[in-house]
Design an enzyme around this catalytic site. Structure first.
Site, PDB file in Angstrom:
ATOM      1  N   ASP A  64       0.854  -1.193  -0.228  1.00  0.00           N
ATOM      2  CA  ASP A  64      -0.088  -0.019   0.040  1.00  0.00           C
ATOM      3  C   ASP A  64       0.895   1.185   0.096  1.00  0.00           C
ATOM      4  OD1 ASP A  64       1.029  -0.435   2.499  1.00  0.00           O
ATOM      5  OD2 ASP A  64      -0.998  -0.180   3.532  1.00  0.00           O
ATOM      6  N   ASP A 119       3.701  -1.122  11.363  1.00  0.00           N
ATOM      7  CA  ASP A 119       3.310   0.217  11.090  1.00  0.00           C
ATOM      8  C   ASP A 119       2.674   0.693  12.394  1.00  0.00           C
ATOM      9  OD1 ASP A 119       2.615   1.927   8.251  1.00  0.00           O
ATOM     10  OD2 ASP A 119       1.178   2.267  10.028  1.00  0.00           O
TER      11      ASP A 119
HETATM   12  C1  MIC Z   1       4.064   6.606   8.311  1.00  0.00           C
HETATM   13  O1  MIC Z   1       2.810   7.004   8.346  1.00  0.00           O
HETATM   14  O2  MIC Z   1       4.735   7.194   8.629  1.00  0.00           O
HETATM   15  C2  MIC Z   1       4.243   5.213   7.739  1.00  0.00           C
HETATM   16  C3  MIC Z   1       5.007   5.496   6.505  1.00  0.00           C
HETATM   17  O3  MIC Z   1       2.967   4.358   7.600  1.00  0.00           O
HETATM   18  C4  MIC Z   1       5.189   4.462   8.846  1.00  0.00           C
HETATM   19  C5  MIC Z   1       5.749   3.152   8.516  1.00  0.00           C
HETATM   20  C6  MIC Z   1       7.017   3.519   7.290  1.00  0.00           C
HETATM   21  O4  MIC Z   1       7.984   4.296   7.628  1.00  0.00           O
HETATM   22  O5  MIC Z   1       7.168   2.505   6.523  1.00  0.00           O
HETATM   23  C7  MIC Z   1       4.654   4.176  10.209  1.00  0.00           C
HETATM   24  O6  MIC Z   1       3.487   4.999  10.497  1.00  0.00           O
HETATM   25  O7  MIC Z   1       4.799   3.366  10.865  1.00  0.00           O
HETATM   26 FE1  SF4 Z   2      -0.207   4.993   5.144  1.00  0.00          FE
HETATM   27 FE2  SF4 Z   2       1.154   5.898   7.210  1.00  0.00          FE
HETATM   28 FE3  SF4 Z   2      -0.333   7.309   5.794  1.00  0.00          FE
HETATM   29 FE4  SF4 Z   2      -1.481   5.556   7.188  1.00  0.00          FE
HETATM   30  S1  SF4 Z   2      -0.263   7.071   8.028  1.00  0.00           S
HETATM   31  S2  SF4 Z   2      -1.992   6.173   5.119  1.00  0.00           S
HETATM   32  S3  SF4 Z   2      -0.054   3.881   7.103  1.00  0.00           S
HETATM   33  S4  SF4 Z   2       1.584   6.363   5.088  1.00  0.00           S
END
Ligand code: MIC
Ligand code: SF4
Length: 643
Positions: A64, A119
């Site tokens: 995603d 995540d």
């Molecule tokens: C985010 O919202 O910062 C992410 C990207 O989903 C991260 C995970 C990542 O850095 O791959 C998260 O929230 O853990």
């Molecule tokens: Fe994706 Fe992280 Fe954004 Fe949620 S907060 S939509 S998991 S990048």
């Protein structure tokens, strides 16, 4: 004793330790989730643990995040993840199927179960009554291998919702109100358990908006009871057999209590550059805007998008605004296509994106220079959008839609509209983009592209640390500062040598070079260091550059655990004023560090040039000390054959 909902679920999953706030406990994990940006590392680590099949009740690998394919890297990672999922018995949610948290809520979440996800927004699952926790990929790999998850028993906050939300005020405003009151570090070491009459007025996706953004409070997780609303949601997902009632005992004991009167709430908005910089929308009404982004794991449910469509129906997006829509899942996408809401959004001039994280993680749609962007997302950190000087504001779908129409920040109540969207009795069910793993993965070959580099190996902690302060940072440094994301850097997540060249890029582009010249070093931080995302790359990549210790006033939970997992010593000042005595380039010496940690002695760092002695605290359990000494969790796991 009368028990909270959290204690009831934790007790059922307790493997070791005593449930007393501050104590380390180990719990059994029933389900795991990974996403592609953290998943490659998690599965490389799982491979290196050497088990042939996941041992959880259910593990799902989602694609995603890295869905913009401007080179071969992301597509290669997806192919690796698909092959590895088939080999080890993991369900695979293909690109296009949606954002991990939204899809997990719809198709896999089960009340009363534990979920560990690589995540930080995994607590979205709390909306359906799960104990759902975000962690680094390595912790998730260990859980997939059947190992327990270790955490410090949090304080439980009884979060009482009284009354009912007024029109055009939404679930997002509830969590923004909590952020306004408590700040981005107000939830560290806590679980927010929701109760009160207001709970029954909120649908599961609305509850999930609140638990999702509990991550921005720094909370371990947040949870709603599993009640008749949960049952109705699961019934509409054709999963009613997975429903079970879960709620706290009346008069259960809690560590803290907070009350929010929903009747009193107004539309709120978080201003740049922190999610707790919250004010009333009407206080900044009239501010000219350039972009509106609707979607993300916080606000991309069917009901969210129906509300936006109802506001935009028959109208046109303001000529100076670019408005994007990312449906949270294929189910949401199909639902709005069927209801006609998608047609209304297209007709109004919205730019329709795929079901993925998209602009939330800077995967395209970076705003214009110094652009003002109104987002239904959860994070507005500096640079996260891909435009360093953009101003990101976080608000509800209703506020975002009103802003998109007017071209300025607008309180949706001023539109004088009422929108009533009935909760669907049945969602469209079509799991054709979820690949079930074969019974036997032995014959599956794992496919690796050239972007997938082997895991770096690390040596045990030396007995003497002699290192320069390569960087001194301020309070609330996010993992987006330490290891930026976005369309250019995210494709390097499975290539540590390459991604390490971007460490601290937002603050100081010379960091990797200065680390190299100094042969490693330490970093100094203020309060709540490492808040935000769960990305273990924010520990792993600096470790690869030679980071031996981080010394701060305080840490955020997931990053603290990630530092330990990669053998970096997380230390805090005994006297926070000592922070002021240290400057970049100071040379630090810590002698006999192995002996000190093993024998629980006082740790003192010397700065000989300033004739300074600085007492430091290490809040580490015996297990964590062993991990640090071994040079990280992988070494420790291999040495002790302990999962
Ligand atoms: C985010 O919202 O910062 C992410 C990207 O989903 C991260 C995970 C990542 O850095 O791959 C998260 O929230 O853990
Ligand atoms: Fe994706 Fe992280 Fe954004 Fe949620 S907060 S939509 S998991 S990048």
């Amino acid at each position: 004793m009368k028990k909270s909902l959290v204690y009831k679920i934790l007790e059922k999953h307790l493997i070791s330790g005593v449930l007393i706030p501050g104590n380390e406990i180990a719990i059994k994990i029933d389900q795991t989730l990974t996403q592609d940006a953290t998943g490659t590392m998690a599965y490389l680590q799982f491979e290196s643990i050497g088990i042939d099949r996941v041992k959880t009740e259910l593990s799902v690998s989602y694609i995603d995040h890295n869905t913009l394919q401007v080179g071969f890297e992301n597509a290669d990672d997806h192919r690796y993840l698909q092959s590895v999922a088939a080999k080890f018995g993991v369900y695979f949610s293909r690109p296009g199927n949606g954002i991990c948290h939204q899809v997990h809520l719809e198709r896999f979440g089960v009340p009363g179960k534990t979920l560990l996800g690589s995540d930080s927004h995994t607590p979205t699952g709390g909306g359906i009554g799960m104990i759902a926790i975000g962690a680094g990929g390595l912790d998730v790999a260990v859980a997939m291998g059947g190992g327990p998850f270790y955490l410090v028993t949090p304080r439980i906050v009884k979060t009482m919702l009284a009354g009912k939300l007024p029109p055009m005020v939404s679930a997002k405003d509830i969590i923004l109100e909590l952020l306004r009151r408590l700040s981005v570090k107000g939830g560290v070491g806590k679980i927010f358990e929701y109760c009160g009459e207001g709970v029954q007025t909120l649908t599961v996706p609305e509850r999930a908006t609140i638990t999702n953004m509990g991550a921005e409070l720094g909370a371990t997780t947040s949870i709603f009871p599993s009640d008749k609303v949960t049952k109705q949601f699961l019934k509409a997902q054709n999963r009613v057999q997975q429903w079970k009632k879960f709620q706290a005992d009346p008069d259960a004991a809690y560590d803290e209590e907070i009350i929010i009167d929903l009747n009193e709430l107004e539309p709120l908005i978080a201003r740049p550059h922190q999610p707790d910089n919250v004010c009333k929308v009407k206080e900044i009404a009239g501010l000219k805007i350039n972009q509106v982004n609707i979607g993300s794991c916080t606000n991309s449910s069917y009901m969210d998008l129906e509300r936006v469509a109802a506001i935009l129906r028959g109208k046109t997006i303001h000529p100076e605004v670019s408005c994007t829509i990312s449906p949270g899942s294929k189910q949401v996408f199909e639902m709005i296509a069927k209801s006609g809401a998608l047609k209304d959004l297209i007709a109004a001039g919205c730019r329709i994106l795929e079901s993925a994280c998209g602009p939330c993680i800077g995967m395209g749609m970076a705003p214009s220079s110094a652009g003002i962007s109104i987002r239904t997302f959860n994070r507005n950190f500096e640079g996260r959008s891909g435009t360093r000087d953009a101003g990101l504001y976080l608000a509800s779908p209703e506020v975002a839609a009103a802003c998109a129409l007017k071209g300025v920040v607008t309180d949706p109540r001023s539109l004088n509209e009422t929108i009533e969207i009935p909760t669907p009795k049945r969602f469209i069910l079509n799991d054709n983009m979820i690949v079930t793993p074969p019974e036997d993965g032995n014959k599956i070959d794992i496919i690796r592209g050239p972007n997938i580099k082997p895991l770096p190996e690390f040596r045990p902690l030396p007995n003497k640390i002699e290192a320069k302060v390569i960087l001194k940072t301020k309070d609330n440094i996010t993992t987006d500062h330490i290891m930026p994301a976005g369309a250019k850097i995210l494709p390097l997540r499975s290539n540590i040598p390459a991604i390490s060249q971007h460490v601290f890029e937002v603050i100081d582009v010379t960091f990797p070079l200065r680390m190299k010249e100094a042969g490693g070093g330490v970093v100094i931080g203020g309060e709540n260091y490492g808040q935000g995302s769960s990305r273990e790359h924010a520990a792993l990549a600096p470790k690869y550059l030679g980071l031996t210790a981080v010394i701060t006033k305080s840490f955020a939970r997931i990053h603290f655990a990630n530092l330990i997992n990669f053998g970096i010593l997380p230390l805090t000042f005994t006297n926070p004023e000592d922070y002021n005595k240290i400057e970049q380039e100071d040379l630090f010496i810590i002698e006999n560090v192995r002996d000190i940690l093993q024998n629980k002695k006082q740790l003192i760092a010397r700065i000989p040039a300033k004739n300074l002695e600085i007492p430091l605290v290490y809040k580490l359990s015996d297990r964590q000390v062993k991990i640090i000494l071994a040079g990280g969790l992988l070494n420790y796991t291999r040495e002790s054959s302990q999962l």
